[in-house]
Scaffold this motif. Structure first.
Motif, short mmCIF file in Angstrom:
data_model
loop_
_atom_site.label_atom_id
_atom_site.label_comp_id
_atom_site.label_asym_id
_atom_site.label_seq_id
_atom_site.Cartn_x
_atom_site.Cartn_y
_atom_site.Cartn_z
N ALA A 15 -10.06 -0.49 7.32
CA ALA A 15 -8.63 -0.22 7.28
C ALA A 15 -8.28 1.18 7.76
CB ALA A 15 -8.10 -0.42 5.86
N MET A 16 -9.26 2.06 7.86
CA MET A 16 -8.94 3.44 8.20
C MET A 16 -8.70 3.59 9.69
SD MET A 16 -11.63 5.50 5.77
CE MET A 16 -10.81 7.08 5.90
N ASP A 44 3.31 1.75 8.87
CA ASP A 44 3.76 0.39 8.57
C ASP A 44 2.68 -0.48 7.94
OD1 ASP A 44 6.64 -0.11 9.86
OD2 ASP A 44 5.53 1.22 11.17
N ASP A 45 1.44 -0.29 8.32
CA ASP A 45 0.38 -1.18 7.85
C ASP A 45 -0.31 -0.68 6.58
OD1 ASP A 45 -0.69 0.97 9.27
OD2 ASP A 45 -2.48 -0.15 9.88
N LEU A 46 0.14 0.43 6.02
CA LEU A 46 -0.47 0.92 4.78
C LEU A 46 0.14 0.20 3.58
CD1 LEU A 46 -0.61 4.78 5.39
CD2 LEU A 46 -2.54 3.18 5.33
N SER A 47 -0.70 -0.12 2.61
CA SER A 47 -0.21 -0.76 1.39
C SER A 47 0.36 0.29 0.43
CB SER A 47 -1.34 -1.51 0.69
OG SER A 47 -2.30 -0.58 0.17
N THR A 63 4.74 13.30 -1.10
CA THR A 63 4.18 12.92 0.20
C THR A 63 5.01 11.76 0.72
OG1 THR A 63 1.94 13.60 -0.44
CG2 THR A 63 2.13 12.02 1.38
N THR A 64 5.33 11.77 2.02
CA THR A 64 6.14 10.68 2.57
C THR A 64 5.40 9.95 3.68
OG1 THR A 64 7.27 12.08 4.21
CG2 THR A 64 8.27 11.89 2.02
N PHE A 65 5.84 8.72 3.91
CA PHE A 65 5.24 7.84 4.92
C PHE A 65 6.37 7.29 5.79
CE2 PHE A 65 2.56 8.11 1.26
CZ PHE A 65 1.27 8.17 1.77
N LEU A 66 6.27 7.50 7.10
CA LEU A 66 7.31 7.07 8.03
C LEU A 66 6.98 5.68 8.57
CD1 LEU A 66 7.95 10.34 10.07
CD2 LEU A 66 8.97 9.60 7.90
#
Length: 293
Positions: A15-16, A44-47, A63-66
Motif C-alpha cells: 500500500a505504500m 484519495d486512496d488512504l484509509s 495533520t491534513t490530507f488533500l
C-alpha cells in the motif's frame, strides 16, 4: 500496535507509495514561530486508519490530507486529524492546507477565493497579498456554560472563579469553551494543571493595553490530548471573535497574539466583511518533499 509492525503490514499489503508532502507554518510572518501543519497530498486512496496512524506519528497538533473534491464548487477536499481523532473543521489546518494546495498548482478563483471542502461543509478562503483568511463557520453550540464546568475550568487554570469575567460554549468542530479574563497579563500568567482538565477544550482571552500591536492575548488548552497547549488556534479565534463581537468586547478589525508563552509569535487577524467574520494570517512554507504512505 507497534510502529514497526505497522510498517511491515503496509509493505506486505503493497500500500505504500510516494506522495507529495508539505509542512507549513501558520499565523506567523517568521518561519517556525507560528503553528506547524503537516499536509499529505494525493491522499484519495488512504484509509481513515492510515491517516490517523500517520497523524499520530507526526505528533503535531493537526495533520491534513488533500483529496479530490466531491463538490464542483470546491478546489480540493481535506480531512483533518489531530493525534487522536478526525476533526470536522479546524482553523490553522484550513489556511495551511489552502496554501499547500496552491503551492502544488491549485489556482485562485475570480475574486481571490479558494473553496475548501471538509466535513463541516464548504469553507471559503480569501487569498490577499501574503495573507489567507477563512470565513468563520457557524457555531453549532453557542451560549452560557454550566456553572459546574466553569468551576472545573477555574481549578484547571489555577485561578479563582471570580477572575473569570465570562464564559461561553464556542463549538465549531472542536468543543471549545471560551473564557474571558480581565487582562492579557492574567492570560500570560496562567499556569494550568493538565491533570485537572479531563476532556475540556479551553480557550482563554484577555485584552492588551490600548495602542499596542495586538489587542488580545489568547491561549488554548486541550485536555486529554498529547498537545496540551496549542500554539496558535484558528477555530478558537473564530469562536472568540463571534462571541466578543456579539458582546461588544471587541471591535474588528483586531489582531490577537497567541503562543507567546511557548516562544511563538502567532498573530491572528480578525475582520468583518459583509457581516461575515474572517480569520486570517500569514502562512510560511517550511518543508517540501515526499512521504511514503
Amino acid at each position: 500496535m507497534k510502529r514497526g509492525s505497522v510498517g511491515m503490514t503496509l509493505c506486505y499489503r503493497g500500500a505504500m507509495k510516494t506522495r507529495r508532502y508539505s509542512e507549513v507554518d501558520v499565523f506567523s510572518r517568521e518561519a517556525y514561530r507560528g503553528n506547524a501543519l503537516a499536509v499529505v497530498h494525493d491522499a484519495d486512496d488512504l484509509s481513515t486508519e492510515e491517516m490517523q496512524r500517520f497523524a499520530n506519528w507526526t505528533n503535531l497538533s493537526e495533520t491534513t490530507f488533500l483529496l479530490t473534491p466531491s463538490s464542483p464548487q470546491a478546489g480540493y477536499r481535506v480531512r483533518i486529524f489531530s493525534a487522536k481523532e478526525e476533526l470536522p473543521f479546524a482553523g490553522h489546518p484550513t489556511l495551511g492546507s489552502a496554501k499547500a494546495w496552491l503551492n502544488a498548482g491549485g489556482s485562485v478563483r475570480p475574486g481571490g477565493m479558494v473553496v475548501q471542502e471538509c466535513a463541516a461543509g464548504l469553507i471559503p478562503v480569501r487569498v490577499s497579498d501574503d495573507q489567507l483568511a477563512f470565513e468563520a463557520p457557524p457555531l453549532t453550540r453557542y451560549g452560557p456554560v454550566e456553572e459546574s464546568i466553569v468551576e472545573r475550568i477555574s481549578l484547571t487554570l489555577g485561578i479563582s472563579r471570580d477572575q473569570i469575567v465570562d464564559a461561553s460554549w464556542l463549538v465549531n468542530g472542536p468543543q471549545w469553551i471560551g473564557v474571558r479574563l480581565s487582562s492579557a497579563r492574567e492570560v500570560l500568567d496562567l499556569r494550568p494543571d493538565p491533570g485537572k482538565a479531563g476532556d475540556l477544550e479551553i480557550g482563554v482571552v484577555g485584552p492588551h493595553e490600548p495602542s499596542g500591536e495586538t489587542q488580545f492575548e489568547v491561549r488554548a488548552f486541550v485536555g486529554g490530548d498529547p498537545v496540551w497547549e496549542d500554539p496558535v488556534t484558528g477555530s478558537l479565534n473564530a469562536g472568540l471573535a463571534r462571541w466578543m463581537i456579539d458582546t461588544a468586547s471587541a471591535s474588528p478589525p483586531y489582531t490577537a497574539a497567541q503562543g507567546t508563552v511557548l516562544g511563538r509569535q502567532g498573530r491572528v487577524h480578525v475582520s468583518v466583511h459583509d457581516e461575515k467574520i474572517w480569520v486570517g494570517g500569514h502562512v510560511t512554507n517550511c518543508i517540501e518533499g515526499t512521504v511514503r504512505l
